[in-house]
Design a protein around this motif. Structure first.
Motif, PDB file in Angstrom:
ATOM      1  N   LEU A  96      55.346  93.339 -49.062  1.00  0.00           N
ATOM      2  CA  LEU A  96      56.314  93.895 -48.116  1.00  0.00           C
ATOM      3  C   LEU A  96      55.941  93.537 -46.679  1.00  0.00           C
ATOM      4  O   LEU A  96      56.808  93.187 -45.874  1.00  0.00           O
ATOM      5  CB  LEU A  96      56.423  95.415 -48.269  1.00  0.00           C
ATOM      6  CG  LEU A  96      57.434  96.087 -47.336  1.00  0.00           C
ATOM      7  CD1 LEU A  96      58.841  95.580 -47.633  1.00  0.00           C
ATOM      8  CD2 LEU A  96      57.361  97.582 -47.448  1.00  0.00           C
ATOM      9  N   VAL A  97      54.650  93.587 -46.371  1.00  0.00           N
ATOM     10  CA  VAL A  97      54.195  93.226 -45.033  1.00  0.00           C
ATOM     11  C   VAL A  97      54.523  91.760 -44.751  1.00  0.00           C
ATOM     12  O   VAL A  97      54.984  91.411 -43.665  1.00  0.00           O
ATOM     13  CB  VAL A  97      52.678  93.484 -44.888  1.00  0.00           C
ATOM     14  CG1 VAL A  97      52.155  92.970 -43.566  1.00  0.00           C
ATOM     15  CG2 VAL A  97      52.376  94.950 -45.052  1.00  0.00           C
ATOM     16  N   THR A  98      54.312  90.888 -45.740  1.00  0.00           N
ATOM     17  CA  THR A  98      54.598  89.464 -45.573  1.00  0.00           C
ATOM     18  C   THR A  98      56.091  89.229 -45.398  1.00  0.00           C
ATOM     19  O   THR A  98      56.510  88.434 -44.552  1.00  0.00           O
ATOM     20  CB  THR A  98      54.073  88.686 -46.792  1.00  0.00           C
ATOM     21  OG1 THR A  98      52.709  89.012 -47.001  1.00  0.00           O
ATOM     22  CG2 THR A  98      54.205  87.196 -46.576  1.00  0.00           C
ATOM     23  N   LEU A  99      56.904  89.921 -46.186  1.00  0.00           N
ATOM     24  CA  LEU A  99      58.362  89.811 -46.041  1.00  0.00           C
ATOM     25  C   LEU A  99      58.824  90.256 -44.660  1.00  0.00           C
ATOM     26  O   LEU A  99      59.628  89.579 -44.008  1.00  0.00           O
ATOM     27  CB  LEU A  99      59.062  90.679 -47.097  1.00  0.00           C
ATOM     28  CG  LEU A  99      59.373  90.033 -48.422  1.00  0.00           C
ATOM     29  CD1 LEU A  99      59.842  91.081 -49.412  1.00  0.00           C
ATOM     30  CD2 LEU A  99      60.411  88.966 -48.264  1.00  0.00           C
ATOM     31  N   LEU A 100      58.322  91.380 -44.213  1.00  0.00           N
ATOM     32  CA  LEU A 100      58.726  91.889 -42.901  1.00  0.00           C
ATOM     33  C   LEU A 100      58.263  90.978 -41.777  1.00  0.00           C
ATOM     34  O   LEU A 100      59.008  90.741 -40.818  1.00  0.00           O
ATOM     35  CB  LEU A 100      58.186  93.302 -42.697  1.00  0.00           C
ATOM     36  CG  LEU A 100      58.839  94.391 -43.546  1.00  0.00           C
ATOM     37  CD1 LEU A 100      58.141  95.721 -43.327  1.00  0.00           C
ATOM     38  CD2 LEU A 100      60.309  94.497 -43.250  1.00  0.00           C
ATOM     39  N   LEU A 101      57.051  90.461 -41.873  1.00  0.00           N
ATOM     40  CA  LEU A 101      56.537  89.550 -40.865  1.00  0.00           C
ATOM     41  C   LEU A 101      57.394  88.286 -40.787  1.00  0.00           C
ATOM     42  O   LEU A 101      57.758  87.845 -39.694  1.00  0.00           O
ATOM     43  CB  LEU A 101      55.084  89.185 -41.165  1.00  0.00           C
ATOM     44  CG  LEU A 101      54.417  88.236 -40.184  1.00  0.00           C
ATOM     45  CD1 LEU A 101      54.203  88.950 -38.858  1.00  0.00           C
ATOM     46  CD2 LEU A 101      53.107  87.751 -40.743  1.00  0.00           C
ATOM     47  N   GLY A 102      57.738  87.715 -41.924  1.00  0.00           N
ATOM     48  CA  GLY A 102      58.585  86.526 -41.943  1.00  0.00           C
ATOM     49  C   GLY A 102      59.970  86.798 -41.394  1.00  0.00           C
ATOM     50  O   GLY A 102      60.535  85.989 -40.653  1.00  0.00           O
TER      51      GLY A 102
END
Length: 72
Positions: free
Chosen positions: A54-60
């Protein structure tokens, strides 16, 4: 008769922007981050990858929104 010498002034070439301020490469990196986040979300092997998906998705996603405002 006097001759007029026509001088052309060249417009100075704009300096290239640093890599992290160019729209195209940064959009590609943001898209890869979004795809990586989805892969991390749907893999059944490692809980640590699922935890940070989720953190990676939000960052992207946030990166893509910001970078899409850069001039071309």
């Amino acid at each position: 008769m006097s001759q007029l010498i026509e001088t052309r002034t060249r417009t100075p070439a704009r300096p290239k922007r640093p890599f992290f301020l160019r729209r195209g490469p940064m959009e590609n990196i943001a898209t890869v981050l979004i795809g990586l986040g989805f892969l991390m979300l749907f893999q059944p092997f490692l809980l640590s990858l699922y935890t940070y998906s989720l953190v990676t998705l939000l960052l992207g996603t946030v990166m893509f929104i910001i970078v899409s405002k850069f001039p071309e």
